[in-house]
Scaffold this motif. Structure first.
Motif, mmCIF file in Angstrom:
data_model
loop_
_atom_site.group_PDB
_atom_site.id
_atom_site.type_symbol
_atom_site.label_atom_id
_atom_site.label_comp_id
_atom_site.label_asym_id
_atom_site.label_seq_id
_atom_site.Cartn_x
_atom_site.Cartn_y
_atom_site.Cartn_z
ATOM 1 N N ARG A 90 0.823 -1.228 0.000
ATOM 2 C CA ARG A 90 0.000 0.000 0.000
ATOM 3 C C ARG A 90 0.852 1.272 0.000
ATOM 4 O O ARG A 90 0.328 2.359 0.239
ATOM 5 N N ASN A 126 -2.813 -1.739 -6.286
ATOM 6 C CA ASN A 126 -3.075 -0.666 -5.331
ATOM 7 C C ASN A 126 -2.577 0.689 -5.824
ATOM 8 O O ASN A 126 -3.131 1.734 -5.461
ATOM 9 N N THR A 128 -3.028 2.031 -8.498
ATOM 10 C CA THR A 128 -4.039 2.685 -9.343
ATOM 11 C C THR A 128 -5.232 3.190 -8.536
ATOM 12 O O THR A 128 -6.166 3.751 -9.116
ATOM 13 N N LEU A 129 -5.232 3.001 -7.211
ATOM 14 C CA LEU A 129 -6.408 3.274 -6.385
ATOM 15 C C LEU A 129 -6.127 4.336 -5.341
ATOM 16 O O LEU A 129 -4.981 4.568 -4.952
ATOM 17 N N ARG A 130 -7.209 4.970 -4.858
ATOM 18 C CA ARG A 130 -7.091 5.826 -3.685
ATOM 19 C C ARG A 130 -6.792 4.957 -2.471
ATOM 20 O O ARG A 130 -7.152 3.782 -2.424
ATOM 21 N N TYR A 131 -6.180 5.547 -1.450
ATOM 22 C CA TYR A 131 -5.730 4.766 -0.300
ATOM 23 C C TYR A 131 -6.870 3.972 0.327
ATOM 24 O O TYR A 131 -6.716 2.792 0.656
ATOM 25 N N GLU A 132 -8.028 4.593 0.490
ATOM 26 C CA GLU A 132 -9.138 3.915 1.156
ATOM 27 C C GLU A 132 -9.715 2.772 0.331
ATOM 28 O O GLU A 132 -10.483 1.953 0.837
ATOM 29 N N GLN A 133 -9.352 2.692 -0.961
ATOM 30 C CA GLN A 133 -9.833 1.608 -1.812
ATOM 31 C C GLN A 133 -8.847 0.440 -1.891
ATOM 32 O O GLN A 133 -9.185 -0.615 -2.432
ATOM 33 N N GLY A 216 -7.626 5.947 6.635
ATOM 34 C CA GLY A 216 -6.488 6.725 6.182
ATOM 35 C C GLY A 216 -5.194 6.173 6.723
ATOM 36 O O GLY A 216 -5.174 5.315 7.598
#
Length: 438
Positions: A90, A126, A128-133, A216
């Motif tokens: 992450r 990961n 490619t994604l926002r942290y929460e996703q 977060g």
């Protein structure tokens, strides 16, 4: 068991089973879409050193993550080691003093090419994604006492000076035994009291009072601290009870794994969904094996099933023969060993006799088309851990189980091969109380 039953069973399995495509075929993962509505999917293995088991779990996990919203991968490993991997997958910042993951015996269990490929896939997705996703990676086990103590203290030294002072004092009680915790358990038993229990319990309570919204990066740092404090508390108790009997220590360990999984699911919110990788002995419902029927042992699969019912799916993986990475004894070098053909009257032998090289057998009520009832008799099942002793296999690696109640599904690979370990030095591991490293 009647000979006629043994003659009929392989044919029933062949009729009910879904043949599996090659693991590298994208169609392999789609075979497990039927379990995508679960909150927890638990993926087992019949050994800690078989390539097909790791690659199959990776393929299933990729499908569940990409198409069914799973955002937690939790494995039979200690929290501090897994947290180091999670920082990679992450892209979380590294903490000063953190060690490289999985350098203690048995290194090949997680430091292998098959697992490395899955971790690199997680990282790439990961990114490619926002942290929460993102999908996180977590450890459920409790052996790395010293690593967890250091992690709590190092974090609090930066975040909360008052709590840090308390942690130094409370964990100071355990410090002399941090790297040989079994000696603490022996001394506590001889002295007749748990000299360090109060401090480690209070440390966890203090950290749990911190209410955190776990979406977060800051939340995950506090979650790490809480999980490590939980590990220290449970490891302190584990090493105290390990001299009183294997059932009590086994139950404490698997209860810790279940509680840690609950903690992660709760922290990540009501929409969180978890994939668990662990040995069949932890994944399959212990109530329907020798563990529960004769030895008063429970396991994480049983606890998860009791909590989630049909929203938890337990999937066992088995093999007939091939090769496996394992050691002769604890802390000894890894070897590539030949797996003996499965014993007659075992679940593995009737699976082999079906003559389907690899298959998925859905054992859920209403799905198995008669085979579920035919498999309700207890039969032998093979369990190979990080230690494999073929010369005593019947007594050291087989136990009885009722397959359709132990698992929701059975994944079969008739012939398998050993994992490929990554290079690196091996440090001594924490002593296992369960004889064969499960």
């Amino acid at each position: 068991m009647l000979d006629t039953e043994l003659d009929v069973l392989p044919g029933l399995i062949a009729k009910a089973a879904d043949p599996l495509p090659d693991i590298n075929d994208p169609a392999f993962g789609t075979m497990f879409d039927r379990f995508g509505d679960a909150r927890v999917v638990m993926l087992g293995e019949a050994s800690h050193g078989t390539s097909e088991f790791y690659r199959a779990r990776a393929a299933i996990s990729r499908r569940l993550i990409e198409h069914h919203g799973f955002n937690i991968v939790a494995v039979e490993a200690d929290w501090p080691d897994a947290a180091t991997v999670d920082r990679y997958v992450r892209s979380r910042p590294w903490r000063e003093g953190e060690f490289r993951a999985f350098e203690r015996f048995p290194t090949w269990m997680w430091r292998n090419r098959e697992f490395d490929a899955f971790i690199r896939w997680m990282r790439k997705r990961n990114e490619t994604l926002r942290y929460e996703q993102m999908c996180g990676f977590y450890g459920l086990d409790l052996y790395n006492l010293s690593g967890s103590m250091e992690a709590v203290i190092d974090f609090l030294d930066e975040e909360d000076a008052e709590l840090a002072r308390l942690a130094h004092r409370r964990y100071g009680c355990l410090e002399p035994w941090a790297h040989e915790p079994q000696l603490y358990g022996r001394n506590a038993m001889l002295e007749g009291y748990a000299r360090c229990e109060v401090g480690v319990v209070q440390m966890l309570k203090d950290l749990l009072q911190r209410q955190i919204d776990c979406f977060g990066p800051e939340c995950d740092e506090w979650l790490d601290a809480q999980a490590n404090a939980r590990l220290v508390k449970d490891a302190e108790a584990y090493y105290r009870v390990m001299y009183r009997g294997s059932a009590e220590s086994w139950n404490l360990r698997d209860s810790h794994m279940s509680d840690t999984l609950d903690m992660i699911l709760d922290a990540k919110g009501p929409d969180s969904k978890a994939i668990v990788w662990a040995h069949n002995s932890h994944i399959g419902n212990a109530a329907f094996t020798d563990m529960g029927m004769h030895r008063e042992e429970l396991n994480v699969g049983q606890l998860v099933k009791e909590k989630w019912g049909d929203r938890a799916r337990l999937i066992g993986l088995g093999t007939h023969t091939g090769t496996v990475a394992a050691a002769d004894d604890w802390d000894e070098p890894m070897q590539i060993k030949r797996v003996r053909p499965s014993l007659p009257e075992s679940h593995e032998r009737v699976s082999h006799d079906s003559e389907v090289p690899s298959f998925l057998l859905d054992l859920r009520d209403g799905e198995a088309d008669g085979i579920r009832e035919a498999l309700m008799e207890p039969r032998l099942e093979r369990f190979i851990g990080v230690i494999y002793r073929p010369e005593t296999e019947r007594w050291s690696h087989y136990s009885e189980a009722i397959l359709p109640r132990q698992f929701d599904a059975w994944v079969w690979f008739d012939e398998t091969s050993a994992v490929t370990p990554l290079p690196g030095e091996q440090r001594p591991g924490e002593d296992e109380t369960y004889p064969f490293g499960l």
